[in-house]
Design an enzyme around this catalytic site. Structure first.
Site, mmCIF file in Angstrom:
data_model
loop_
_atom_site.group_PDB
_atom_site.id
_atom_site.type_symbol
_atom_site.label_atom_id
_atom_site.label_comp_id
_atom_site.label_asym_id
_atom_site.label_seq_id
_atom_site.Cartn_x
_atom_site.Cartn_y
_atom_site.Cartn_z
ATOM 1 N N ASN A 29 10.221 56.892 12.832
ATOM 2 C CA ASN A 29 11.243 56.289 13.692
ATOM 3 C C ASN A 29 10.542 55.493 14.798
ATOM 4 O OD1 ASN A 29 13.199 55.742 15.603
ATOM 5 N ND2 ASN A 29 14.030 57.822 15.674
ATOM 6 N N HIS A 83 19.190 52.291 10.988
ATOM 7 C CA HIS A 83 18.090 52.781 11.815
ATOM 8 C C HIS A 83 17.352 53.877 11.049
ATOM 9 C CE1 HIS A 83 15.631 54.143 14.951
ATOM 10 N NE2 HIS A 83 16.328 55.222 15.248
ATOM 11 N N CYS A 97 17.211 53.134 20.473
ATOM 12 C CA CYS A 97 17.056 52.683 19.083
ATOM 13 C C CYS A 97 18.048 51.588 18.695
ATOM 14 C CB CYS A 97 17.219 53.862 18.135
ATOM 15 S SG CYS A 97 16.178 55.239 18.580
HETATM 16 N N1 ACO Z 1 7.213 71.641 11.408
HETATM 17 C C1 ACO Z 1 7.586 72.877 11.011
HETATM 18 N N2 ACO Z 1 8.650 73.488 11.515
HETATM 19 C C2 ACO Z 1 9.385 72.854 12.434
HETATM 20 C C3 ACO Z 1 9.048 71.565 12.893
HETATM 21 C C4 ACO Z 1 7.896 70.963 12.336
HETATM 22 N N3 ACO Z 1 7.499 69.719 12.698
HETATM 23 N N4 ACO Z 1 9.949 71.185 13.815
HETATM 24 C C5 ACO Z 1 10.823 72.183 13.940
HETATM 25 N N5 ACO Z 1 10.490 73.192 13.123
HETATM 26 C C6 ACO Z 1 11.159 74.484 12.921
HETATM 27 C C7 ACO Z 1 12.075 74.849 14.051
HETATM 28 O O1 ACO Z 1 11.330 75.449 15.098
HETATM 29 C C8 ACO Z 1 13.039 75.787 13.383
HETATM 30 O O2 ACO Z 1 12.431 77.040 13.302
HETATM 31 P P1 ACO Z 1 13.285 78.371 13.572
HETATM 32 O O3 ACO Z 1 14.391 78.357 12.536
HETATM 33 O O4 ACO Z 1 12.284 79.464 13.371
HETATM 34 O O5 ACO Z 1 13.805 78.238 14.960
HETATM 35 C C9 ACO Z 1 13.136 75.252 11.956
HETATM 36 O O6 ACO Z 1 12.001 74.383 11.780
HETATM 37 C C10 ACO Z 1 14.401 74.498 11.642
HETATM 38 O O7 ACO Z 1 14.623 73.579 12.655
HETATM 39 P P2 ACO Z 1 15.923 72.716 12.663
HETATM 40 O O8 ACO Z 1 16.003 72.035 14.002
HETATM 41 O O9 ACO Z 1 17.095 73.497 12.185
HETATM 42 O O10 ACO Z 1 15.616 71.635 11.539
HETATM 43 P P3 ACO Z 1 16.568 70.469 11.072
HETATM 44 O O11 ACO Z 1 16.794 70.610 9.640
HETATM 45 O O12 ACO Z 1 17.766 70.302 11.962
HETATM 46 O O13 ACO Z 1 15.658 69.186 11.308
HETATM 47 C C11 ACO Z 1 15.236 67.362 12.813
HETATM 48 C C12 ACO Z 1 15.183 68.890 12.602
HETATM 49 C C13 ACO Z 1 14.359 66.702 11.787
HETATM 50 C C14 ACO Z 1 14.713 67.081 14.223
HETATM 51 C C15 ACO Z 1 16.706 66.891 12.671
HETATM 52 O O14 ACO Z 1 17.549 67.671 13.453
HETATM 53 C C16 ACO Z 1 16.855 65.439 13.072
HETATM 54 O O15 ACO Z 1 16.346 64.542 12.433
HETATM 55 N N6 ACO Z 1 17.610 65.180 14.143
HETATM 56 C C17 ACO Z 1 17.792 63.817 14.637
HETATM 57 C C18 ACO Z 1 16.632 63.406 15.499
HETATM 58 C C19 ACO Z 1 16.639 61.933 15.772
HETATM 59 O O16 ACO Z 1 17.084 61.141 14.975
HETATM 60 N N7 ACO Z 1 16.117 61.551 16.918
HETATM 61 C C20 ACO Z 1 16.009 60.177 17.261
HETATM 62 C C21 ACO Z 1 16.924 59.861 18.351
HETATM 63 S S1 ACO Z 1 16.696 58.226 18.946
HETATM 64 C C22 ACO Z 1 15.541 58.292 20.141
HETATM 65 O O17 ACO Z 1 15.155 59.303 20.537
HETATM 66 C C23 ACO Z 1 14.977 57.047 20.701
#
Ligand code: ACO
Length: 320
Positions: free
Chosen positions: A274, A244, A109
């Site tokens: 993203n 980003h 990214c």
């Molecule tokens: N819909 C519904 N529920 C979901 C989903 C979904 N799409 N995805 C996950 N959940 C559930 C999980 O399974 C979890 O359930 P559980 O508590 O029963 O285990 C619950 O939601 C909470 O999950 P968390 O991971 O705690 O949610 P969080 O608030 O941390 O958000 C997210 C997750 C959005 C992925 C966040 O951590 C994030 O944005 N991280 C950064 C990711 C990122 O920026 N990646 C890009 C990197 S650059 C690249 O890859 C090129």
């Protein structure tokens, strides 16, 4: 040593909403929007990534008022073009009738920021005057569409900018905190070699969202402080922040300590998700076309990504 002379962007036609995803994934618009700020994203159906890259490159050239033959260097930020070779940059060069050196950069990214700093070095060394930077990412080909915690986050697209020798870039800061576990996308290995004994791994992304979140907030905050110090500015001196677009909560958390007026922070994540390296480029093009930037405005680009890479660049808007 450079200013932004032209911008362009191209997105696939197909728009996929959160409700569309909820038809085949255990998810909802409410979950995705409140956790990320994303409502919809563009996804490749019939388009080739090359065609999107070429379309955005041609727009940026037209905007800068130059022909392909005026370009001295082409750099493309991508994690994976349509072909491993020729590189995406070579394909763009062919389409714009350029014979300039051309190569791809994979810094996930943060790719565009790496490209801007490479362009600055070429220009500073007197080896280039006009550099075409293109980003193109087909995230929909890289994510696991059965994994609701990753596939809902991404979108596809392309953006481009021409940077030209002159007054504009004020500072740049790139870094990498190497970590091969937090975000990982294995390459397919040993596909056709009778000798290769390595495991045949599918090309899909694995990500520890929580760890990425923590890294992102720290890295973006650190990079903003460092790049501002390098430019002898404070975060309050910046006119526009172009972060980003991975998650609105990450953007808010990393900027919170600087008490920045929220109207200075540009966003398009709601309709694009993203798009990896492309996010910042599409954001730049969108707001440039709206006439948001005035001559002398200070733009701060900041990003984090797989690697784990991060960086920030400050550019004064001095487009002709
Ligand atoms: N819909 C519904 N529920 C979901 C989903 C979904 N799409 N995805 C996950 N959940 C559930 C999980 O399974 C979890 O359930 P559980 O508590 O029963 O285990 C619950 O939601 C909470 O999950 P968390 O991971 O705690 O949610 P969080 O608030 O941390 O958000 C997210 C997750 C959005 C992925 C966040 O951590 C994030 O944005 N991280 C950064 C990711 C990122 O920026 N990646 C890009 C990197 S650059 C690249 O890859 C090129």
């Amino acid at each position: 040593m450079f200013y932004i002379a032209g911008t362009g962007s191209a997105l696939p036609e197909k728009v996929v909403t959160n409700d569309d995803l909820a038809k085949f994934l255990d998810t909802s618009d409410e979950w995705i929007y409140t956790r990320t700020g994303i409502r919809s994203r563009h996804v490749i159906t019939h388009e080739r990534l090359n065609d999107l890259a070429i379309a955005s490159a041609k727009q940026a050239l037209a905007d800068a008022g130059i022909a392909g033959s005026d370009v001295d260097l082409i750099i493309c930020a991508t994690m994976r073009g349509d072909t491993f070779t020729p590189s995406l940059a070579c394909c763009v060069g062919e389409a714009i009738c350029s014979r300039a050196p051309a190569f791809d950069v994979n810094a996930a990214c943060v790719g565009v920021l790496y490209c801007m700093e490479i362009a600055d070095s070429f220009i500073a060394a007197g080896k280039a005057k006009n550099v075409l930077i293109v980003s193109a990412e087909a995230m929909s080909k890289l994510v696991d569409w059965t994994d609701r915690s990753t596939c809902v986050l991404f979108g596809d697209g392309s953006g481009a900018m021409v940077v030209r020798a002159g007054k504009g870039r004020l500072a740049g800061e790139l870094s990498c905190d190497p970590d091969s576990h937090v975000i990982r996308m294995p390459n397919i290995e040993g596909v056709n070699s009778p000798y290769n004994e390595s495991e045949h791994l599918p090309l899909i992304m694995h990500m520890d969202g929580g760890e990425v979140y923590k890294f992102a907030v720290n890295a973006m905050g650190r990079n903003i402080e460092e790049v501002c110090a390098q430019a002898n500015l404070t975060p309050a001196d910046i006119d526009w922040y172009l972060p980003h677009q991975a998650n609105v909560r990450i953007i808010d958390a990393s900027l919170k300590k600087f008490r920045i007026d929220k109207s200075k922070v540009l966003l398009n994540i709601s309709g694009c998700g993203n798009m990896s390296a492309t996010s910042i480029m599409v954001l730049l093009d969108e707001y440039a076309k709206k006439g948001t930037f005035k001559k002398g405005d200070k733009l701060l680009f900041v990003a984090f990504g797989a690697g784990l890479t991060s960086g920030a660049v400050i550019v004064e808007w001095n487009k002709d």
